[in-house]
Design an enzyme around this catalytic site. Structure first.
Site, PDB file in Angstrom:
ATOM      1  CB  SER A  19      -0.978  -0.001   1.183  1.00  0.00           C
ATOM      2  OG  SER A  19      -0.297   0.130   2.400  1.00  0.00           O
ATOM      3  CG  HIS A 108      10.025   1.561  11.720  1.00  0.00           C
ATOM      4  ND1 HIS A 108      10.346   0.220  11.573  1.00  0.00           N
ATOM      5  CD2 HIS A 108       9.643   1.722  13.011  1.00  0.00           C
ATOM      6  CE1 HIS A 108      10.173  -0.384  12.730  1.00  0.00           C
ATOM      7  NE2 HIS A 108       9.751   0.495  13.621  1.00  0.00           N
ATOM      8  CD  GLU A 178       3.254   2.832   7.763  1.00  0.00           C
ATOM      9  OE1 GLU A 178       3.895   2.304   6.843  1.00  0.00           O
ATOM     10  OE2 GLU A 178       2.754   2.170   8.680  1.00  0.00           O
TER      11      GLU A 178
HETATM   12  C1  GRF Z   1       4.013  -0.707   6.742  1.00  0.00           C
HETATM   13  O1  GRF Z   1       3.463  -0.532   8.019  1.00  0.00           O
HETATM   14  C2  GRF Z   1       5.452  -0.320   6.747  1.00  0.00           C
HETATM   15  O2  GRF Z   1       5.743   0.750   7.556  1.00  0.00           O
HETATM   16  C3  GRF Z   1       6.058  -1.547   7.326  1.00  0.00           C
HETATM   17  O3  GRF Z   1       5.364  -2.615   6.733  1.00  0.00           O
HETATM   18  C4  GRF Z   1       4.065  -2.175   6.382  1.00  0.00           C
HETATM   19  C5  GRF Z   1       3.936  -2.416   4.917  1.00  0.00           C
HETATM   20  O4  GRF Z   1       2.697  -2.062   4.434  1.00  0.00           O
HETATM   21  N1  GRF Z   1       7.464  -1.528   7.268  1.00  0.00           N
HETATM   22  P1  GRF Z   1       2.472  -2.007   2.874  1.00  0.00           P
HETATM   23  O5  GRF Z   1       3.047  -3.275   2.254  1.00  0.00           O
HETATM   24  O6  GRF Z   1       3.146  -0.782   2.352  1.00  0.00           O
HETATM   25  O7  GRF Z   1       0.995  -1.950   2.713  1.00  0.00           O
END
Ligand code: GRF
Length: 196
Positions: A19, A108, A178
């Site tokens: 995502s 992160h 994020e």
């Molecule tokens: C996210 O929470 C990222 O911070 C972590 O793993 C998750 C990945 O989510 N390191 P996605 O694959 O980007 O949906």
């Protein structure tokens, strides 16, 4: 006449649903995006690869258990200006980290330096935040160096931890942040590179 600076090319590395990767691909399609996405590579069969393919982005499936994995990874990103780890779970080979010093970003899902390090990913991070009784959590974009989650911090976004939170609800509130923070940091870095 001033030559227009070329947009830096970005390689995105993923291990999962992708995502964060998708939020970058969507942003890259905007005419004002200061970067282009050269490829998306995964270290395992990650659902995110299909999303990238569907948007016409070149994809690469690597095998993290192969003896040539580290070399394959290096080759995959060799022609990229910047590398973004968007939920990438393999530890990068030191050779790659050194070759791309100051050019690899990671997202992160906690406020680093809290709740980072080897083995701290996904739900484990949010469970640790709740176990510790933290009142605030969030996410961090940082440069990647040889330690795990230890590189210089570029940006953070915060959320309140609620009394009724579970690792799942907290993670679900942080994930959209994020997406936003990673794109904002990437844009800023790409813009700075174009000014050089
Ligand atoms: C996210 O929470 C990222 O911070 C972590 O793993 C998750 C990945 O989510 N390191 P996605 O694959 O980007 O949906």
């Amino acid at each position: 006449m001033l030559a227009l600076a070329e947009k830096p090319s970005v390689g995105i590395l993923i291990s999962g649903q992708g995502s964060n990767m998708l939020s970058i691909l969507q942003d890259a399609e905007r005419p004002d995006a200061p970067y282009t996405v050269r490829l998306v590579a995964a270290d395992r069969s990650a659902p995110g690869l299909a999303l990238a393919k569907a948007r016409g982005v070149p994809t690469l499936l690597l095998d993290r258990k192969s003896p040539s994995f580290e070399e394959d990874l290096l080759q995959a990103v060799a022609s990229c200006d910047l590398v973004v780890l968007a939920g990438f779970l393999s530890i990068l080979p030191p050779k790659l980290v050194r070759a791309f010093k100051g050019r690899i970003l990671n997202i992160h899902p906690s406020l680093l330096p809290a709740h980072g390090g080897r083995g701290m990913y996904g739900k484990k991070v949010h469970a640790a935040v709740l176990a510790q009784g933290d009142l605030i959590s969030g996410c961090t974009v940082h440069w990647v160096e040889e330690g795990v989650d230890t590189g210089a911090i570029l940006a953070k976004a915060k959320v309140l931890v609620l009394r009724e939170d579970t690792p799942e609800t907290l993670g679900a509130r942080i994930l959209p942040l994020e997406h936003w923070l990673l794109v904002a940091a990437l844009r800023q870095i790409a813009e700075e590179r174009m000014k050089r």
